[in-house]
Design an enzyme around this catalytic site. Structure first.
Site, PDB file in Angstrom:
ATOM      1  N   HIS A 198      15.572  -9.095  -2.068  1.00 20.38           N
ATOM      2  CA  HIS A 198      16.311  -9.089  -3.339  1.00 20.38           C
ATOM      3  C   HIS A 198      16.028  -7.844  -4.177  1.00 20.38           C
ATOM      4  O   HIS A 198      15.501  -7.928  -5.288  1.00 20.38           O
ATOM      5  CB  HIS A 198      16.078 -10.361  -4.148  1.00 20.38           C
ATOM      6  CG  HIS A 198      14.669 -10.907  -4.122  1.00 20.38           C
ATOM      7  ND1 HIS A 198      13.568 -10.154  -4.409  1.00 20.38           N
ATOM      8  CD2 HIS A 198      14.214 -12.145  -3.830  1.00 20.38           C
ATOM      9  CE1 HIS A 198      12.494 -10.907  -4.308  1.00 20.38           C
ATOM     10  NE2 HIS A 198      12.856 -12.114  -3.949  1.00 20.38           N
ATOM     11  N   LYS A 255       6.732 -14.439   5.275  1.00 21.90           N
ATOM     12  CA  LYS A 255       7.107 -14.077   3.907  1.00 21.90           C
ATOM     13  C   LYS A 255       5.867 -13.848   3.049  1.00 21.90           C
ATOM     14  O   LYS A 255       4.993 -14.711   2.976  1.00 21.90           O
ATOM     15  CB  LYS A 255       7.952 -15.208   3.300  1.00 21.90           C
ATOM     16  CG  LYS A 255       8.343 -14.990   1.836  1.00 21.90           C
ATOM     17  CD  LYS A 255       9.337 -13.860   1.648  1.00 21.90           C
ATOM     18  CE  LYS A 255       9.537 -13.475   0.197  1.00 21.90           C
ATOM     19  NZ  LYS A 255      10.566 -14.231  -0.496  1.00 21.90           N
ATOM     20  N   HIS A 284      17.067 -20.083  -0.273  1.00 25.34           N
ATOM     21  CA  HIS A 284      16.213 -21.237  -0.614  1.00 25.34           C
ATOM     22  C   HIS A 284      17.085 -22.480  -0.585  1.00 25.34           C
ATOM     23  O   HIS A 284      18.073 -22.555  -1.325  1.00 25.34           O
ATOM     24  CB  HIS A 284      15.641 -21.106  -2.022  1.00 25.34           C
ATOM     25  CG  HIS A 284      14.833 -19.869  -2.225  1.00 25.34           C
ATOM     26  ND1 HIS A 284      13.462 -19.846  -2.107  1.00 25.34           N
ATOM     27  CD2 HIS A 284      15.205 -18.602  -2.528  1.00 25.34           C
ATOM     28  CE1 HIS A 284      13.025 -18.615  -2.344  1.00 25.34           C
ATOM     29  NE2 HIS A 284      14.060 -17.832  -2.601  1.00 25.34           N
ATOM     30  N   HIS A 290       8.387 -10.133  -1.233  1.00 23.41           N
ATOM     31  CA  HIS A 290       8.780 -10.219  -2.639  1.00 23.41           C
ATOM     32  C   HIS A 290       8.028  -9.073  -3.321  1.00 23.41           C
ATOM     33  O   HIS A 290       6.828  -9.177  -3.585  1.00 23.41           O
ATOM     34  CB  HIS A 290       8.378 -11.576  -3.224  1.00 23.41           C
ATOM     35  CG  HIS A 290       8.809 -11.746  -4.638  1.00 23.41           C
ATOM     36  ND1 HIS A 290       9.767 -12.646  -5.032  1.00 23.41           N
ATOM     37  CD2 HIS A 290       8.424 -11.105  -5.773  1.00 23.41           C
ATOM     38  CE1 HIS A 290       9.954 -12.564  -6.337  1.00 23.41           C
ATOM     39  NE2 HIS A 290       9.141 -11.628  -6.814  1.00 23.41           N
ATOM     40  N   HIS A 344      18.374 -14.329   3.241  1.00 26.67           N
ATOM     41  CA  HIS A 344      17.393 -14.778   2.222  1.00 26.67           C
ATOM     42  C   HIS A 344      17.974 -15.986   1.493  1.00 26.67           C
ATOM     43  O   HIS A 344      18.883 -15.852   0.677  1.00 26.67           O
ATOM     44  CB  HIS A 344      17.102 -13.652   1.222  1.00 26.67           C
ATOM     45  CG  HIS A 344      16.017 -14.000   0.249  1.00 26.67           C
ATOM     46  ND1 HIS A 344      14.954 -13.160   0.000  1.00 26.67           N
ATOM     47  CD2 HIS A 344      15.818 -15.081  -0.528  1.00 26.67           C
ATOM     48  CE1 HIS A 344      14.157 -13.719  -0.894  1.00 26.67           C
ATOM     49  NE2 HIS A 344      14.660 -14.893  -1.231  1.00 26.67           N
ATOM     50  N   ASP A 384      19.583 -15.040  -1.852  1.00 21.79           N
ATOM     51  CA  ASP A 384      18.527 -15.592  -2.703  1.00 21.79           C
ATOM     52  C   ASP A 384      19.028 -16.793  -3.497  1.00 21.79           C
ATOM     53  O   ASP A 384      18.536 -17.074  -4.600  1.00 21.79           O
ATOM     54  CB  ASP A 384      17.944 -14.527  -3.641  1.00 21.79           C
ATOM     55  CG  ASP A 384      16.595 -14.956  -4.222  1.00 21.79           C
ATOM     56  OD1 ASP A 384      15.962 -15.854  -3.649  1.00 21.79           O
ATOM     57  OD2 ASP A 384      16.201 -14.406  -5.260  1.00 21.79           O
TER      58      ASP A 384
HETATM   59  O1  DOR Z   1      14.400 -16.198  -8.834  1.00 21.95           O
HETATM   60  C1  DOR Z   1      13.780 -16.549  -7.851  1.00 21.95           C
HETATM   61  N1  DOR Z   1      13.785 -17.833  -7.417  1.00 21.95           N
HETATM   62  N2  DOR Z   1      13.058 -15.642  -7.181  1.00 21.95           N
HETATM   63  C2  DOR Z   1      12.246 -15.988  -6.180  1.00 21.95           C
HETATM   64  O2  DOR Z   1      11.623 -15.131  -5.636  1.00 21.95           O
HETATM   65  C3  DOR Z   1      12.075 -17.412  -5.795  1.00 21.95           C
HETATM   66  C4  DOR Z   1      13.240 -18.197  -6.178  1.00 21.95           C
HETATM   67  C5  DOR Z   1      13.004 -19.687  -6.107  1.00 21.95           C
HETATM   68  O3  DOR Z   1      12.346 -20.153  -5.170  1.00 21.95           O
HETATM   69  O4  DOR Z   1      13.484 -20.392  -6.987  1.00 21.95           O
HETATM   70 ZN    ZN Z   2      14.014 -15.816  -2.872  1.00 23.15          ZN
END
Ligand code: DOR
Ligand code: ZN
Length: 348
Positions: free
Chosen positions: A175, A100, A16, A137, A14, A248
């Site tokens: 998460h 997702k 980003h 999520h 997971h 995450d």
């Molecule tokens: O805290 C988070 N940030 N939770 C998420 O689900 C997305 C993520 C983000 O893309 O910044």
């Molecule tokens: Zn995430």
């Protein structure tokens, strides 16, 4: 006392890394340590189609050296209008690893997420048929539901009915942030597995709000109680097959993190593997680190583990404070930046 450990190369299930300058600045931290990473599709604009997915994979590969051994795994952003045929095409062509599900308005860039759960059933039925994973999520976004209860309410209202209706659909509870979630995943495994972040194992809501508001501990799902933290930590360090690594890591420009409406997300990829090792060491569970980081995830995804290894050593170093991208004005602060970290990846 163990001071050095070699494990099968881990994967991040997971992650980003965004797009453009931020992709360029953040993905190399992951590619240095991990064999594969699930890249989240909540870009601006999101990864909606197989064509979007193929283009994003190319942009990700373009920021890495040509001889990299790292493989980005691309996901499809589910909306009320997602076309099951396009999802299947993307899966069969090896572009999409998974889909997702963001409930609409649950978190960063989720406005186009799922609003009408009846409308996605055709996609879920197709995924069940072709053996494609659904990553969720798990938060119910309803103004009458307290933000600390969003995960528990989602389980009752959405996840239990969905898992029953599509018993062959393999799911990742992303998460995981509560004891209720942990207990549920245990009861629903192996259909459902959960990714676990380093910060949900390290922080409780008193750390976040009890000594001044610390925006760098703000994420979605929000950090919960000490009892929740302990349950998550025990589950992850136990080595149980249904719990696996998913950082995450989610960088945001500092101005957005600190804005009047601050963005949710912690940028931890520069310190994540070292932090997981520290947690397992503190709990005397280093023998389970490989299961959590390198074996349980691939098993849940039906993929082979990586074939090479990484080595971590108990050698203290200081985490960098921030990462710059696109010039000195744009920066993202790093989780645990400036802290002494007792473990270090020494060969990867
Ligand atoms: O805290 C988070 N940030 N939770 C998420 O689900 C997305 C993520 C983000 O893309 O910044
Ligand atoms: Zn995430």
């Amino acid at each position: 006392m163990t001071t050095r450990i070699t494990i099968t190369r881990p994967d991040d299930w997971h992650l980003h890394v965004r797009d453009g300058a931020m992709l360029k600045a953040s993905l190399p931290f992951t590619a240095r340590v991990f064999g594969r990473a699930i890249l989240m599709p909540n870009l601006v604009p999101p990864v909606l189609t197989a064509a979007d997915g193929a283009a994003y994979r190319q942009r990700a590969m373009a920021v890495l050296p040509t001889d990299t051994k790292f493989t980005p795994l691309i996901t499809c952003y589910l909306t009320d209008d997602t076309d099951p045929d396009d999802v299947e095409r993307g899966f069969r062509e090896g572009i999409f690893t998974a889909v997702k599900l963001y409930p609409a308005n649950a978190t960063t860039n989720s406005a186009a997420g799922v609003a009408d759960y009846a409308k996605i059933e055709r996609v879920l039925a197709r995924m069940e048929k072709i053996g494609m994973l659904l990553l969720i999520h798990c938060e119910e976004v309803d103004p009458t539901v307290d933000v600390f209860d969003r995960e528990a309410v989602f389980i009752d209202r959405r996840l239990i009915p969905m898992a029953k209706k599509f018993p062959g659909l393999k799911i990742v509870f992303e998460h995981i942030s509560s004891k209720i979630g942990i207990d549920y995943v245990r009861s629903a495994a192996p259909q459902i597995g959960a990714s676990v972040t380093p910060y949900h194992m390290q922080l409780n809501r008193t750390d976040w709000l009890g000594w001044g508001n610390r925006p760098y501990m703000y994420c979605m799902p929000v950090i919960k109680t000490e009892q929740d933290r302990i349950a998550i930590r025990q589950a992850a360090t136990s080595g149980e097959a249904c719990f696996f690594l998913g950082t995450d890591s989610a960088p945001h420009p500092v101005a957005r993190k600190l804005g009047v409406i601050g963005s949710a997300g912690l940028f931890n990829s520069p310190v994540c593997m070292e932090t997981y090792a520290q947690i397992f060491d503190e709990d005397d569970k280093l023998e389970n680190l490989e299961k959590f980081a390198s074996l349980n995830g691939p098993k849940h995804y039906g993929l082979p583990p990586n074939s090479d290894t990484i080595t971590l050593e108990k050698t203290s170093w200081t985490a960098p404070e921030e990462v710059l991208f696109d010039g000195p004005e744009e920066r993202a602060l790093i989780y645990r930046g400036g802290e002494k970290i007792p473990w270090k990846v020494v060969s990867a």
